[in-house]
Scaffold this motif. Structure first.
Motif, short mmCIF file in Angstrom:
data_model
loop_
_atom_site.label_atom_id
_atom_site.label_comp_id
_atom_site.label_asym_id
_atom_site.label_seq_id
_atom_site.Cartn_x
_atom_site.Cartn_y
_atom_site.Cartn_z
N GLY A 59 0.70 -1.27 0.06
CA GLY A 59 -0.03 -0.15 -0.06
C GLY A 59 0.85 1.20 0.05
O GLY A 59 0.57 2.14 -0.85
N PRO B 107 -5.98 7.48 -2.64
CA PRO B 107 -6.69 6.37 -1.64
C PRO B 107 -6.87 5.19 -2.47
O PRO B 107 -6.68 4.01 -2.03
CB PRO B 107 -7.74 7.18 -1.23
CG PRO B 107 -7.53 8.56 -1.44
CD PRO B 107 -6.57 8.75 -2.50
N ALA C 279 -5.55 1.37 -1.78
CA ALA C 279 -6.26 0.52 -1.80
C ALA C 279 -5.83 -0.85 -2.71
O ALA C 279 -5.80 -1.96 -2.30
CB ALA C 279 -7.70 0.86 -2.01
N TYR D 175 -4.94 -4.34 -1.43
CA TYR D 175 -5.39 -5.74 -1.87
C TYR D 175 -4.42 -6.52 -2.48
O TYR D 175 -4.72 -7.87 -2.34
CB TYR D 175 -6.64 -5.22 -2.96
CG TYR D 175 -7.28 -6.43 -3.66
CD1 TYR D 175 -8.47 -6.77 -3.09
CD2 TYR D 175 -6.95 -6.77 -4.99
CE1 TYR D 175 -9.09 -7.85 -3.63
CE2 TYR D 175 -7.44 -7.74 -5.57
CZ TYR D 175 -8.58 -8.51 -4.96
OH TYR D 175 -9.18 -9.30 -5.41
N THR E 271 -12.19 -2.49 0.08
CA THR E 271 -11.04 -2.05 0.49
C THR E 271 -10.79 -0.46 -0.06
O THR E 271 -10.48 0.30 0.55
CB THR E 271 -9.76 -2.74 -0.09
OG1 THR E 271 -9.93 -4.28 0.24
CG2 THR E 271 -8.41 -2.33 0.45
N VAL E 272 -11.42 -0.30 -1.17
CA VAL E 272 -11.47 1.06 -1.58
C VAL E 272 -12.17 2.21 -0.92
O VAL E 272 -11.91 3.03 -0.64
CB VAL E 272 -12.04 1.11 -3.09
CG1 VAL E 272 -12.24 2.38 -3.65
CG2 VAL E 272 -10.98 0.43 -4.10
N ALA F 156 -10.39 2.89 2.33
CA ALA F 156 -9.48 4.00 1.92
C ALA F 156 -9.90 5.42 1.70
O ALA F 156 -9.57 6.24 2.51
CB ALA F 156 -8.71 3.83 0.64
N PRO G 188 -6.13 6.47 7.11
CA PRO G 188 -6.58 5.91 5.79
C PRO G 188 -5.90 4.71 5.82
O PRO G 188 -6.31 3.75 5.20
CB PRO G 188 -6.21 6.91 4.80
CG PRO G 188 -6.02 8.27 5.48
CD PRO G 188 -5.75 8.24 6.83
N THR H 260 -8.08 1.28 5.52
CA THR H 260 -7.77 0.58 4.32
C THR H 260 -7.72 -1.00 4.82
O THR H 260 -8.33 -1.78 4.24
CB THR H 260 -6.93 1.25 3.40
OG1 THR H 260 -6.94 2.49 3.22
CG2 THR H 260 -7.02 0.08 2.28
N TYR I 164 -10.20 -4.27 4.25
CA TYR I 164 -9.58 -5.48 3.58
C TYR I 164 -9.83 -6.81 4.60
O TYR I 164 -10.39 -7.92 4.16
CB TYR I 164 -8.22 -5.58 2.89
CG TYR I 164 -7.81 -6.56 2.47
CD1 TYR I 164 -8.16 -6.90 0.97
CD2 TYR I 164 -7.25 -7.62 3.05
CE1 TYR I 164 -7.84 -8.07 0.29
CE2 TYR I 164 -6.72 -8.63 2.31
CZ TYR I 164 -6.89 -8.97 0.93
OH TYR I 164 -6.72 -10.14 0.42
#
Length: 215
Positions: free
Chosen positions: A52, A101, A105, A109, A124-125, A128, A172, A176, A180
């Motif tokens: 990330g 972001p 993400a 991921y 996940t998005v 973020a 963030p 995130t 996940y």
């Protein structure tokens, strides 16, 4: 005709049970749907964090590069800067940062996927962008407290710039990874339920009424 119908029903039940067993076999093999071995949670989170941050660094580099190139083009222009320079400036300063972001993400991921994670990219998005909005909300709230005289500006903004940005990124990052891992846990629970249902279906007599039905 009745015989063919009963045979089709039996075939459907058999195929459905086999498909369920194929889907839940990753639990027995301790892998995810992509076939990557499932690692421990600390190792998985470390990979998510590293990938990330790498993706975010690349995204930030692109944004700074666009702004720098735009500034160079404007300085080099003999007359009014062209449309391309203006587009680079706007894109690097305003558009690309909102992709950070999404890039983070994507890195989280990918890191989770490569270490056997089963998390959802969509969640996940959302995690973020939710973290970004939450951190911005906290910053704007602190600014509002200063404007209303609740907090002194010197106390509020006396910290170094690097510490401020570290704080802005922490929420963030955590949101995130949390999103996940939460979706990973939900996906694993669904697979366990499917395996339980498949085992239950396999234990029940498959020929329950076929011998008594007229052929």
């Amino acid at each position: 005709m009745r015989f063919l119908f009963n045979l089709a029903v039996l075939s459907t039940l058999t195929i459905g049970t086999a498909a369920a067993q194929d889907r839940v076999s990753e639990l027995d093999d301790d892998v995810n749907a992509a076939g990557f071995a499932r690692r421990s949670m600390p190792l998985r989170i470390g990979a998510e964090l590293g990938m990330g941050l790498l993706a975010t660094g690349l995204n930030v580099g692109v944004a700074w590069g666009m702004v720098g190139l735009s500034a160079w083009m404007m300085d080099s222009a003999d007359d009014k800067p062209g449309l391309l320079a203006g587009g680079l400036a706007v894109g690097g300063a305003y558009v690309v940062p909102w992709l950070i972001p999404a890039a983070f993400a994507g890195g989280v991921y990918l890191g989770g996927r490569l270490t056997g994670g089963r998390g959802s990219f969509g969640w996940t998005v959302l995690g973020a962008y939710g973290g970004v909005l939450l951190s911005l909300g906290g910053f704007l709230g602190a600014w509002a407290l200063h404007d209303f005289g609740v907090v002194d500006r010197g106390v509020l903004f006396a910290q170094p710039d690097w510490l401020f940005w570290a704080e802005m990124l922490t929420i963030p990052i955590l949101s995130t990874i949390f999103a996940y891992e939460r979706s990973d846990s939900a996906a694993t629970d669904r697979l366990k339920k499917k395996r339980k249902d498949a085992l239950k279906a396999a234990e029940e007599p498959m020929m329950f009424n076929l011998l008594t039905l007229p052929f």
